[in-house]
Design a protein around this motif. Structure first.
Motif, PDB file in Angstrom:
ATOM      1  N   ASP A  25       0.946  -1.079  -0.044  1.00 56.94           N
ATOM      2  CA  ASP A  25      -0.026  -0.202   0.026  1.00 56.94           C
ATOM      3  C   ASP A  25       0.733   1.211  -0.012  1.00 56.94           C
ATOM      4  N   ARG A  26       0.488   2.205  -0.684  1.00 57.63           N
ATOM      5  CA  ARG A  26       0.991   3.419  -0.720  1.00 57.63           C
ATOM      6  C   ARG A  26       1.291   4.285   0.704  1.00 57.63           C
ATOM      7  N   SER A  27       2.221   4.853   1.113  1.00 62.49           N
ATOM      8  CA  SER A  27       2.277   5.565   2.393  1.00 62.49           C
ATOM      9  C   SER A  27       1.614   6.905   2.207  1.00 62.49           C
ATOM     10  N   THR A  28       1.149   7.373   1.002  1.00 60.68           N
ATOM     11  CA  THR A  28       0.606   8.519   0.807  1.00 60.68           C
ATOM     12  C   THR A  28      -1.099   8.345   0.583  1.00 60.68           C
ATOM     13  N   LYS A  29      -1.486   7.264   0.898  1.00 63.37           N
ATOM     14  CA  LYS A  29      -3.025   6.633   0.746  1.00 63.37           C
ATOM     15  C   LYS A  29      -3.583   7.216  -0.645  1.00 63.37           C
ATOM     16  N   GLY A  30      -2.813   7.325  -1.725  1.00 63.53           N
ATOM     17  CA  GLY A  30      -3.355   7.785  -3.054  1.00 63.53           C
ATOM     18  C   GLY A  30      -3.142   9.172  -3.434  1.00 63.53           C
ATOM     19  N   LYS A  31      -2.828  10.144  -2.388  1.00 61.34           N
ATOM     20  CA  LYS A  31      -2.600  11.283  -2.480  1.00 61.34           C
ATOM     21  C   LYS A  31      -1.115  11.550  -3.381  1.00 61.34           C
ATOM     22  N   PRO A  32      -1.003  12.507  -4.152  1.00 59.99           N
ATOM     23  CA  PRO A  32       0.226  12.925  -4.831  1.00 59.99           C
ATOM     24  C   PRO A  32       1.169  13.445  -3.793  1.00 59.99           C
TER      25      PRO A  32
END
Length: 122
Positions: A25-32
């Motif tokens: 999973d992205r650490s930014t939760k999908g935010k740029p």
């Protein structure tokens, strides 16, 4: 339960074997993410820091040299585990060569400089 994630129940319903998710999973939760933070992470990943071996050696160079050579030679570059030192003139270069082993021992004790294997005088 979100349908975007694979799980046992959904796989059984589809009649397909279950295979766990292997992506992270992205650490930014999908935010740029900002370009500044990306550059910082990239440089940390490559271990490029402000403290490079030449700066470390330069900071304690006078402690590594015999007293008679202080101010007559200075470190210039480190490439492929070789420290390049610029001497004031050929006579100083010749004299400092006799102290090369002692200087190298002291340099290897410095933090981040243990991989230096040789000194070349310019």
């Amino acid at each position: 339960m979100p349908l975007s994630e694979e799980n046992n129940v959904l796989s059984a319903f589809r009649g397909l074997p279950y295979s766990p998710k292997i992506s992270i999973d992205r650490s930014t939760k999908g935010k740029p993410e900002s370009s500044a933070s990306l550059v910082e992470k990239f440089l940390l990943k490559l271990k490029i820091k402000a403290e490079n071996p030449v700066k470390i050696i330069s900071a304690s160079w006078n402690d590594c040299l015999p007293k008679r050579f202080i101010g007559r030679a200075s470190p210039r570059n480190v490439r492929m585990n070789i420290l390049y030192v610029e001497a004031e003139n050929p006579a100083v270069k010749q004299e400092i060569l006799f102290s090369e082993r002692e200087i190298l021992k002291k340099i290897k004790l410095l933090k981040g400089c243990s991989n230096i294997k040789k000194i070349r005088f310019l």
